[in-house]
Design an enzyme around this catalytic site. Sequence first.
Site, PDB file in Angstrom:
ATOM      1  N   ASN A  14       0.745  -1.146   0.090  1.00 47.67           N
ATOM      2  CA  ASN A  14       0.076   0.023  -0.063  1.00 47.67           C
ATOM      3  C   ASN A  14       0.946   1.056   0.021  1.00 47.67           C
ATOM      4  O   ASN A  14       1.820   1.232   0.621  1.00 47.67           O
ATOM      5  CB  ASN A  14      -0.794   0.027   1.178  1.00 47.67           C
ATOM      6  CG  ASN A  14      -2.172  -0.844   1.265  1.00 47.67           C
ATOM      7  OD1 ASN A  14      -2.383  -1.139   0.004  1.00 47.67           O
ATOM      8  ND2 ASN A  14      -2.397  -1.131   2.160  1.00 47.67           N
ATOM      9  N   GLY A  42       1.765  -1.127   3.794  1.00 46.32           N
ATOM     10  CA  GLY A  42       1.130  -2.479   3.680  1.00 46.32           C
ATOM     11  C   GLY A  42       2.116  -3.303   4.393  1.00 46.32           C
ATOM     12  O   GLY A  42       3.112  -3.693   4.532  1.00 46.32           O
ATOM     13  N   GLY A  44       2.468  -6.502   4.262  1.00 46.53           N
ATOM     14  CA  GLY A  44       3.149  -7.614   3.522  1.00 46.53           C
ATOM     15  C   GLY A  44       4.644  -6.676   3.134  1.00 46.53           C
ATOM     16  O   GLY A  44       5.565  -7.497   3.330  1.00 46.53           O
ATOM     17  N   ASN A  46       6.123  -4.149   4.321  1.00 50.68           N
ATOM     18  CA  ASN A  46       6.594  -3.727   5.733  1.00 50.68           C
ATOM     19  C   ASN A  46       7.377  -5.017   6.225  1.00 50.68           C
ATOM     20  O   ASN A  46       8.617  -4.956   6.695  1.00 50.68           O
ATOM     21  CB  ASN A  46       5.529  -3.215   6.830  1.00 50.68           C
ATOM     22  CG  ASN A  46       4.831  -2.043   6.527  1.00 50.68           C
ATOM     23  OD1 ASN A  46       5.446  -1.425   5.613  1.00 50.68           O
ATOM     24  ND2 ASN A  46       4.098  -1.792   7.346  1.00 50.68           N
ATOM     25  N   GLY A 222       2.270  -5.802  23.429  1.00 46.82           N
ATOM     26  CA  GLY A 222       2.760  -4.352  23.679  1.00 46.82           C
ATOM     27  C   GLY A 222       3.752  -4.354  24.637  1.00 46.82           C
ATOM     28  O   GLY A 222       4.813  -5.153  24.560  1.00 46.82           O
ATOM     29  N   GLY A 252       4.355  -4.260  14.859  1.00 42.98           N
ATOM     30  CA  GLY A 252       3.742  -5.743  14.695  1.00 42.98           C
ATOM     31  C   GLY A 252       4.609  -6.150  13.613  1.00 42.98           C
ATOM     32  O   GLY A 252       5.016  -7.301  13.580  1.00 42.98           O
ATOM     33  N   ASP A 253       4.788  -5.355  12.530  1.00 40.14           N
ATOM     34  CA  ASP A 253       5.302  -6.075  11.385  1.00 40.14           C
ATOM     35  C   ASP A 253       6.839  -6.374  11.436  1.00 40.14           C
ATOM     36  O   ASP A 253       7.433  -7.451  11.038  1.00 40.14           O
ATOM     37  CB  ASP A 253       5.134  -5.131  10.143  1.00 40.14           C
ATOM     38  CG  ASP A 253       3.743  -4.852   9.559  1.00 40.14           C
ATOM     39  OD1 ASP A 253       2.999  -5.733   9.801  1.00 40.14           O
ATOM     40  OD2 ASP A 253       3.396  -3.827   9.153  1.00 40.14           O
TER      41      ASP A 253
END
Length: 305
Positions: A14, A42, A44, A46, A222, A252-253
Site C-alpha cells: 500500500n 502495507g 506484506g 513492511n 505491547g 507488529g510487522d
Amino acid sequence: MNRTPRVVVIGSLNMDIVVEAERPPQMGETVMGRHVHFIPGGKGANQAVASARLGAQTHMIGAVGNDAFGSELLQALRKDGVDTSAVKTLADVPTGIASILLSQRDNQIIVVAGANGHCSPEDIDRHEEVIRQADVVLLQLEIPLETVQHAAAAAKRFGKTVVLNPAPARELPVELLRQVDVIIPNQSELYLLAEAEADSDLEAAMKRLLDKGVQTVITTLGSDGAAYLERGQKLGRVSSHKVNVVDTTGAGDAFNAGFAYALASGHEVGEAVAFAGKVAALAVTKLGAQAGMPTLQEVQEFRAQ
C-alpha cells in the site's frame, strides 16, 4: 545454519497517504491540512523490508497497479534488497492505498485494497518455485483469504514453515489454521480467533487455538512483551524493552519479520521470540514503518547493550 535464511512474504503493498490536520472535518465541512506524507506501507511490504534488512534472502509475492504509487512501492522494496520479481503489475487496477488523517483528537483511516484484492491463487501457482526454495513463508490478511489459504497449502505441500500474522483481525476457517505452524496475533486478535471474552485467561485462549490445529501460538502484548505456547510445552514469556518510542506503526510487522528471520536461521521458538522483541523495540524508535526497520547489526548492538 551457515547459509542465508530464505523468507517469502505473501501479502499487501500500500501507499500510505498521511494527512496531518488540527482536527477532522465535520460532515460536509472542509478544513485545511498542515502536512501530507506519502509513505510506502502495507503489512506484506513492511514485513518484507524488515526481513531483508535483517539479512534474509527475501521474496515478495503480491500485486500493484501500473501507476506512480506502484512504481514507488517496488522501488522502495528493491532499495532494501527485496526480490520483487513475483510482484505482478496490473494495467487496469490502481495500487492499494491507506488514506490516514492524523489529528490531535484521533486518527481516521480508510483502506482501499486496489491491486491487493487481485493477488490470486493463480499467482501462488505461478511462483511455486519461489515458495519451494523458502525456509519460511510469512502471511497476513490484507489480500483475499482464498489466496492466503492457497499459499499456506502450497507451502505445507513443499514442507515449508508457515507463519501467519492474522491481521486485520477476522474469523478464520479451521482448514487454514491446520496449515499454520506459527500464528502471531496480538491480544485482541487472539481472543477473536479463540472465540473468547476480552478478559479471558491468556493461556486458555492460546490453548484453544492449538486445539484448532495451529502448532505454535505467539501473542504480542505491547509493553508487556510477548507470550508463546508450543504444542505439548509450557507457556513461555519474553519481556519488552524500554526504548524511546517515536512511532509504533510498524512494531507488529517488525516482530513478525524478526521472528520469521530467526526461525529461518535455525533458532528455537523461544529464541526467535526474544529476537523478534528486540527487532520490534528498535523499529518504534524511528519514524515510519519501513524506514524504522532495523538492520541485523543494529539488533546485535542492541542485544549487546
